[in-house]
Structure formats: C-alpha cells, structure tokens
Design a protein around this motif. Sequence first.
Motif, PDB file in Angstrom:
ATOM      1  N   ILE A 412       0.839  -1.205   0.000  1.00  0.00           N
ATOM      2  CA  ILE A 412       0.000   0.000   0.000  1.00  0.00           C
ATOM      3  C   ILE A 412       0.872   1.252   0.000  1.00  0.00           C
ATOM      4  CG2 ILE A 412      -1.600   1.337   1.417  1.00  0.00           C
ATOM      5  CD1 ILE A 412      -2.996  -1.249   2.126  1.00  0.00           C
ATOM      6  N   ASP A 413       1.937   1.230   0.781  1.00  0.00           N
ATOM      7  CA  ASP A 413       2.885   2.347   0.795  1.00  0.00           C
ATOM      8  C   ASP A 413       3.447   2.585  -0.603  1.00  0.00           C
ATOM      9  OD1 ASP A 413       4.800   4.231   1.357  1.00  0.00           O
ATOM     10  OD2 ASP A 413       6.081   2.904   2.514  1.00  0.00           O
ATOM     11  N   LEU A 414       3.831   1.509  -1.277  1.00  0.00           N
ATOM     12  CA  LEU A 414       4.411   1.610  -2.614  1.00  0.00           C
ATOM     13  C   LEU A 414       3.401   2.165  -3.615  1.00  0.00           C
ATOM     14  CD1 LEU A 414       6.752   1.024  -4.554  1.00  0.00           C
ATOM     15  CD2 LEU A 414       5.866  -1.300  -4.786  1.00  0.00           C
ATOM     16  N   TYR A 415       2.169   1.659  -3.563  1.00  0.00           N
ATOM     17  CA  TYR A 415       1.146   2.144  -4.488  1.00  0.00           C
ATOM     18  C   TYR A 415       0.832   3.615  -4.262  1.00  0.00           C
ATOM     19  CZ  TYR A 415      -0.321  -1.912  -7.210  1.00  0.00           C
ATOM     20  OH  TYR A 415      -0.374  -2.924  -8.127  1.00  0.00           O
ATOM     21  N   ALA A 416       0.838   4.049  -3.009  1.00  0.00           N
ATOM     22  CA  ALA A 416       0.576   5.458  -2.722  1.00  0.00           C
ATOM     23  C   ALA A 416       1.668   6.341  -3.318  1.00  0.00           C
ATOM     24  CB  ALA A 416       0.490   5.667  -1.205  1.00  0.00           C
ATOM     25  N   ALA A 417       2.936   5.889  -3.225  1.00  0.00           N
ATOM     26  CA  ALA A 417       4.039   6.660  -3.813  1.00  0.00           C
ATOM     27  C   ALA A 417       3.927   6.692  -5.331  1.00  0.00           C
ATOM     28  CB  ALA A 417       5.370   6.044  -3.390  1.00  0.00           C
ATOM     29  N   ARG A 418       3.560   5.570  -5.944  1.00  0.00           N
ATOM     30  CA  ARG A 418       3.396   5.526  -7.396  1.00  0.00           C
ATOM     31  C   ARG A 418       2.252   6.421  -7.854  1.00  0.00           C
ATOM     32  NH1 ARG A 418       5.472   1.692 -10.657  1.00  0.00           N
ATOM     33  NH2 ARG A 418       3.536   1.400 -11.813  1.00  0.00           N
ATOM     34  N   GLN A 419       1.200   6.485  -7.056  1.00  0.00           N
ATOM     35  CA  GLN A 419       0.086   7.348  -7.441  1.00  0.00           C
ATOM     36  C   GLN A 419       0.515   8.811  -7.467  1.00  0.00           C
ATOM     37  OE1 GLN A 419      -4.144   6.820  -6.166  1.00  0.00           O
ATOM     38  NE2 GLN A 419      -3.802   8.727  -5.045  1.00  0.00           N
ATOM     39  N   ALA A 420       1.252   9.235  -6.440  1.00  0.00           N
ATOM     40  CA  ALA A 420       1.689  10.636  -6.379  1.00  0.00           C
ATOM     41  C   ALA A 420       2.614  10.973  -7.553  1.00  0.00           C
ATOM     42  CB  ALA A 420       2.387  10.896  -5.054  1.00  0.00           C
ATOM     43  N   LEU A 421       3.597  10.100  -7.833  1.00  0.00           N
ATOM     44  CA  LEU A 421       4.497  10.366  -8.953  1.00  0.00           C
ATOM     45  C   LEU A 421       3.752  10.306 -10.284  1.00  0.00           C
ATOM     46  CD1 LEU A 421       7.732   8.384  -7.988  1.00  0.00           C
ATOM     47  CD2 LEU A 421       7.365  10.846  -7.917  1.00  0.00           C
ATOM     48  N   GLY A 422       2.816   9.365 -10.394  1.00  0.00           N
ATOM     49  CA  GLY A 422       2.062   9.235 -11.638  1.00  0.00           C
ATOM     50  C   GLY A 422       1.267  10.470 -11.973  1.00  0.00           C
ATOM     51  N   LEU A 555      -6.105   2.407   5.383  1.00  0.00           N
ATOM     52  CA  LEU A 555      -4.790   3.055   5.292  1.00  0.00           C
ATOM     53  C   LEU A 555      -4.572   3.620   3.896  1.00  0.00           C
ATOM     54  CD1 LEU A 555      -1.928   3.713   6.293  1.00  0.00           C
ATOM     55  CD2 LEU A 555      -1.259   1.367   5.660  1.00  0.00           C
ATOM     56  N   TRP A 556      -4.954   2.867   2.903  1.00  0.00           N
ATOM     57  CA  TRP A 556      -4.831   3.339   1.521  1.00  0.00           C
ATOM     58  C   TRP A 556      -5.641   4.614   1.308  1.00  0.00           C
ATOM     59  CZ3 TRP A 556      -2.539   3.510  -2.968  1.00  0.00           C
ATOM     60  CH2 TRP A 556      -3.253   3.853  -4.114  1.00  0.00           C
ATOM     61  N   THR A 557      -6.838   4.649   1.832  1.00  0.00           N
ATOM     62  CA  THR A 557      -7.696   5.828   1.668  1.00  0.00           C
ATOM     63  C   THR A 557      -7.069   7.049   2.342  1.00  0.00           C
ATOM     64  OG1 THR A 557      -9.655   4.393   1.615  1.00  0.00           O
ATOM     65  CG2 THR A 557     -10.018   6.736   2.037  1.00  0.00           C
ATOM     66  N   ARG A 558      -6.501   6.860   3.527  1.00  0.00           N
ATOM     67  CA  ARG A 558      -5.869   7.980   4.223  1.00  0.00           C
ATOM     68  C   ARG A 558      -4.662   8.507   3.444  1.00  0.00           C
ATOM     69  NH1 ARG A 558      -6.521   4.666   8.749  1.00  0.00           N
ATOM     70  NH2 ARG A 558      -4.276   4.204   8.789  1.00  0.00           N
ATOM     71  N   LEU A 559      -3.867   7.613   2.896  1.00  0.00           N
ATOM     72  CA  LEU A 559      -2.646   8.027   2.200  1.00  0.00           C
ATOM     73  C   LEU A 559      -2.937   8.747   0.891  1.00  0.00           C
ATOM     74  CD1 LEU A 559      -0.376   4.874   2.711  1.00  0.00           C
ATOM     75  CD2 LEU A 559      -0.206   7.073   3.878  1.00  0.00           C
ATOM     76  N   THR A 560      -4.051   8.412   0.252  1.00  0.00           N
ATOM     77  CA  THR A 560      -4.314   8.952  -1.101  1.00  0.00           C
ATOM     78  C   THR A 560      -5.447   9.947  -1.127  1.00  0.00           C
ATOM     79  OG1 THR A 560      -5.793   7.071  -1.564  1.00  0.00           O
ATOM     80  CG2 THR A 560      -3.469   6.854  -2.186  1.00  0.00           C
ATOM     81  N   ALA A 561      -5.991  10.324   0.010  1.00  0.00           N
ATOM     82  CA  ALA A 561      -7.088  11.291   0.036  1.00  0.00           C
ATOM     83  C   ALA A 561      -6.590  12.657  -0.393  1.00  0.00           C
ATOM     84  CB  ALA A 561      -7.689  11.359   1.438  1.00  0.00           C
TER      85      ALA A 561
END
Length: 562
Positions: A412-422, A555-561
């Motif tokens: 989940i941490d990795l996907y959140a970082a990829r979303q921000a860079l993407g 956790l995913w929702t909090r990181l990507t909100a």
Amino acid sequence: MTYTTYNDSEVMFEAWGGWVPMAGRRVSTELRENACARVREGSAPAEVAVSLGVSVASVRRWVARAAVGESLGDRPRQGRPRIQDTADQVVSAVLATAGPRIDSSDYSTRAVALATGLSQSVVARSMKSLSVPPAPPTAELRLIAAWFPVLVVGTAELPAASGLRHDVARERARSARSFSRRGAGVVSALRSGGLARWEQRSSDPDGREIPRMIEELGTRSRAERVIAFDPHRLLAPGAQQRPRHDREGRRVPAESDLGGTIEWRLHSGWEGFLAEVREELSTTLDIPGSLLRTLSSDVPRGLERLAWPVGMSDRPSTGFKSSDSAGPVPDSRWLPRENLSLTEQLALALRQEIIDSGYRAGDRIRASHLASRLELPRAAIEAALRRMIDDELLDGSRESVRIPTVTAADVIDLYAARQALGIVLLRALAARPRRHLVPVRQALHRVETVVRSRRGTEVDDADLRFQQELARASGLEQTARSFESLTLRLRMYISVLLLDYTPAAERIVLDDRRIVRALESGDSAAAEEAWRGKLDNAVRHMAGIAQHRGFDVALWTRLTAG
C-alpha cells in the motif's frame, strides 16, 4: 558466386573528364576513414582529395579529427530539428508496429495524423518517403534474417511462365497502394529497429560463426540474390584484411568465405543498404503479412535476432539473451522499449521461479539456476543480484540471496508513492504534443492483446510496461527514473505475494483506455482521475484476493485522500 560492396552514399559526378565534388552532399564515414588511412600511409592530402573527389580542406579536417580519436561519423546538428524530420521518426515508428493491417484504413494518412497530432500533409510526406512504389514484378521475397551484426534480405527470380517476362501469372493480387504501404512497413521496421547504430557497437566475439550461419540461411531459403548489411565486414574477411578502393572510395571485392551460386551484395553503409533493399522490394511479387507480423513483434527489441520465414533459424526462446549488457536499442524513441534491463529480467525470472518452484519469503536464490534459465553468464547474474540487494529488492548478502518478506502495508505504501508520482507525470504528458503518445498507445495495444489471449501472469507485466511508457513519454527524466525504480520494487512484491491480476484484466484495459483518451484530448484532470481510479482498483483487487494478508484499505484511503 559474386558479391559487391558499397558505401552508403554517392558524393561525386563525372564532368569534363574528371571527378568533381558535389558540394552540400553527405559523405560516408567509410570514405572519410579511407581518406585518413591513405594519408597515414604517406599520400599527400591534395592527392587523396583529388582521387576521392572531395576538397583538400575536408581531408585535412578528417585527419585532424582522427588524430584526436574523434569519430568520423556525422556530427549531430545543432538547433531544433525540423518538424518533417520529427514526423518521419514518428510515422516510421507507427508503421513499424502496424503489422499486416498497415494497408487498412486504420493506417491511412488521416488516421495516423489524428493519432499523432501531426498535420495530414506532413504525415503524407513522411509516408511517401517510406513507401515502396511498385515496379514490374520479377522476383519473390525469400528471406529476411538478422544475427547481430549482420542483416540479410534474400530474393529469387520468379519462375518462367508461358515464356513471357511479365504475364498475367505475374500480376500482383494487391493494388499499387496496398503494395506500397506494405513496403513502407518493411522500410519503417528496418529504420526503427536500431540497425543504423550497429556500426558503433562492438560485434559478438563469436562473430566467426556468422558467415557460415548467414550462408546457410541463404541456401536453405533458396535465395538467388542476397543483400547484406554488414557494418563490421564479417562476411568479407579477405577484403577487411587487405582493403583496396577505387577512385570513388568504394571497396574493391576480394576473396570471401561466402560460396555457392548466390549473388551476394554487401553493404557496410546503412543508407546504401536501405536504398538497395527498397529497390529490390519494389520488384517483388508480394510482401507477405507473415513478414510484417514478424517485424512488428521484433522491432521494439532491436531486430537483433530475426528470422523470416519463421523456422529458418534457431531463435532464442526467451527475450533475455542479448549481444551486450545494454540490450538491443531501437533507433526510434517513438517505439515502446521492449528490451528490459537485467534487473527487470531477473525480477520476471524470479516471479516465474516462485510460481514454478513454490519459493516463499526467506527461501534462498541460486545464481547458477537463474543463469541457466536466462542463458546469461553467472557473473552477470551475481552482479545483478547484488544490485538488487543494495536496492532492498532482495534480502541477504553476497553469499546468501533470499526472497524478501513483504507485508501488505509495504504494498500500500508503494502504491501510494506511485500514485503521487504518476499524477506529476500525467500532468506533464497531457501538455505535450500528441506524437509523444505513440509508444503509449502501442503499449496499450499490447495490454489489449494479452488480455484477449488470456495469457495469465503476462497481464500485470504488460500493464506495468504501459505505465512505464507513460513515465518515459512525460519528458520528466528524474521523476520517470524514480517511477521506474518503484516499478521494479512492485514487480518483486507481486511475485512474492503471488498476486494474480488476470481476474481484473478487463478492468485494467478499461482504466488504461480512459487514461489514453484523456491524454489525447489534453485533459490532465480527467487523466489524473482515471489514474487514481486505476490504482484504487488495483489495491482493492489485492485486498479482495488476499484478505488474510491484512490489506488495510482504510490506510490506503488515508494516504491517497485529497
């Protein structure tokens, strides 16, 4: 057996009983090297200039460049490239991967212009420069094969029919337009496949076997005439040992190892080879769809191992083998990058090993086993494994390399970082001209093909390559490099957790199409929304199939909100 060698351009014309240089015309690298060699042997620059039909100043300039170790190839031009030059590269990349559908309406000048964002008139000029106008058919295409650093095109005369040279039996089944477009597909593949750079690359140390292999291919295909691109002059060792040149700077044929009744025409220059291939293609009866299909699948990998008809040579069963550590590099930046780094190859191989052998977190990885699977030296595998340990993709030390332990929180941490860079990458890409989307669209086509064929674990691999093409097309080199580093980590996580994206294949295709449509319209907000939705679908898919691993969607929702 006869053969002839050529330079890549003619630079002189005969007038008033002598050879006079043609100002403004490009001079081949081979002619420049020939001039420098003569000066080193003691000839005066003026004498060499007269014999080659160039200016004395040019000869002196070449000698000065050679003296300091500078390459004698053309120097890169300064300033912004002309739009037609850029268009030629873009259109060539599009046609190179079109396959047998190249003569359909999907690849009309209008369709290509809409897909690339170029004007239809510019696209039409590019297609005209690539096309092969049909001439009366006198030959049939028998062979196109490559074994780095040699590529050959073989033809044979059409059999006699009714005693006439051109009768009804020799009429082409295709229209002139269709034949011309199919020829453009072959020319585009050769131009985009990296062949022009072969001269600058070191040849295979086992190159002694190449002449025998190439001659065998020509014989088995029953070719009567073979045109060869041989920048390292492997097919004419006699000529390489004692070179002699005529007044035009062309190499005089010498004894060769090539034998038989085949007429061999050897080119060390790229432009001359391509020009003769186009001329030869124009006289062939047909350009088969199987050839276009083979080229379209091989050109992103650099055409280093090519065999048509299929079965003419023993091709490697995997995409891991390459003539050098960097892998084949196509000439066109408008092609998706099919050749993977060694680290990416290892990540994919480890995934297959985990599936086949049932590896789990903490299990030891044996370099010798991977070296055998990838057909690469063990030392190269060990070096790559050490790099993966340094990058924390694997656990252990030099003596003991092990599968890492991965938690759901890590993913989940990795996907959140990829979303921000993407999001950053998509915003930049949406503002760029549509021609930069050419490799992205081709990568999307690959995803669609894999999903239709339902080839299991290839779905996530094709989708990750699509995402990497998005990153490369953005023009943000630093962000793209960081994004690709996260992609390597994600490949490893997917392997360790044995995640299967096949059930979500249709959803993946829909998300990818939404992203491409938004980028084509320049709508960065829509592209960003589609990207967020894509990664949200991926994380929720993982949570659904691996509930026991504790995927915390909250956790995913909090990181990507936001």
